[in-house]
Scaffold this motif. Structure first.
Motif, PDB file in Angstrom:
ATOM      1  N   THR A 261      -1.648  14.479  27.449  1.00 12.07           N
ATOM      2  CA  THR A 261      -3.076  14.295  27.664  1.00 12.07           C
ATOM      3  C   THR A 261      -3.460  14.449  29.130  1.00 12.07           C
ATOM      4  O   THR A 261      -4.576  14.826  29.431  1.00 12.07           O
ATOM      5  CB  THR A 261      -3.537  12.917  27.150  1.00 12.07           C
TER       6      THR A 261
ATOM      7  N   HIS B 148     -11.499  19.068  23.617  1.00  8.65           N
ATOM      8  CA  HIS B 148     -12.274  18.032  22.942  1.00  8.65           C
ATOM      9  C   HIS B 148     -13.403  18.682  22.162  1.00  8.65           C
ATOM     10  O   HIS B 148     -14.021  19.631  22.640  1.00  8.65           O
ATOM     11  CB  HIS B 148     -12.903  17.071  23.962  1.00  8.65           C
TER      12      HIS B 148
ATOM     13  N   GLU C 216      -9.668  12.901  31.704  1.00  9.51           N
ATOM     14  CA  GLU C 216      -9.087  11.910  30.800  1.00  9.51           C
ATOM     15  C   GLU C 216      -8.550  10.697  31.563  1.00  9.51           C
ATOM     16  O   GLU C 216      -8.599   9.577  31.053  1.00  9.51           O
ATOM     17  CB  GLU C 216      -7.997  12.528  29.935  1.00  9.51           C
TER      18      GLU C 216
ATOM     19  N   CYS D 156     -11.524   8.655  32.076  1.00  7.82           N
ATOM     20  CA  CYS D 156     -11.911   8.042  30.797  1.00  7.82           C
ATOM     21  C   CYS D 156     -11.033   6.834  30.499  1.00  7.82           C
ATOM     22  O   CYS D 156     -11.522   5.807  30.012  1.00  7.82           O
ATOM     23  CB  CYS D 156     -11.829   9.048  29.653  1.00  7.82           C
ATOM     24  N   ARG D 157      -9.752   6.938  30.778  1.00 14.92           N
ATOM     25  CA  ARG D 157      -8.822   5.824  30.540  1.00 14.92           C
ATOM     26  C   ARG D 157      -9.245   4.608  31.371  1.00 14.92           C
ATOM     27  O   ARG D 157      -9.354   3.488  30.858  1.00 14.92           O
ATOM     28  CB  ARG D 157      -7.400   6.250  30.874  1.00 14.92           C
TER      29      ARG D 157
ATOM     30  N   LEU E 135      -9.368  10.048  24.619  1.00 17.00           N
ATOM     31  CA  LEU E 135      -7.929  10.047  24.873  1.00 17.00           C
ATOM     32  C   LEU E 135      -7.118  10.391  23.635  1.00 17.00           C
ATOM     33  O   LEU E 135      -5.936  10.670  23.721  1.00 17.00           O
ATOM     34  CB  LEU E 135      -7.479   8.692  25.397  1.00 17.00           C
TER      35      LEU E 135
END
Length: 119
Positions: free
Chosen positions: A3, A11, A76, A79-80, A117
């Motif tokens: 990822t 996505h 990502e 985003c995490r 994710l």
């Protein structure tokens, strides 16, 4: 492919669009609530750890949305972090009066970012 090296194009466009919208909403709500409701309420609403969390949450949401809009390859990772910070902000806001809108925005953003994710 891990990822961390995935590209934004992997996505579904609707998922990314929703995540961007949720991040932008969370930014607006957290920042506005911190600068207005929390400052006006005082007391635990402006306790340093809570207030810092709200401002960092707002800014991280803004940066995460911008990263997705720019097709930044490491979005990502943002985003995490955004998912985790939003979840913590929702928990902190849940303990205070009048913060329901912030709790809702943070919870939606945390879920949207976490969903990014899983692709």
């Amino acid at each position: 492919m891990s990822t961390a090296t995935s590209t934004p194009g992997e996505h579904p466009a609707t998922d990314m669009k929703q995540c961007i919208e949720d991040c932008e909403r969370c930014y607006r709500v957290c920042f506005s609530m911190a600068m207005n409701h929390c400052l006006e309420q005082g007391g635990p609403h402006v306790e340093p750890a809570h207030f810092r969390l709200m401002i960092i949450c707002a800014e991280l949401c803004r940066v995460t949305a911008d990263a997705m809009l720019a097709n930044f390859a490491l979005h990502e990772e943002l985003c995490r972090a955004c998912s985790r910070v939003c979840a913590e902000c929702a928990e902190s806001c849940r303990k205070l009066d009048g913060m329901e809108e912030c709790v809702d925005a943070c919870e939606h953003c945390a879920k949207s970012c976490a969903a990014m994710l899983r692709h």
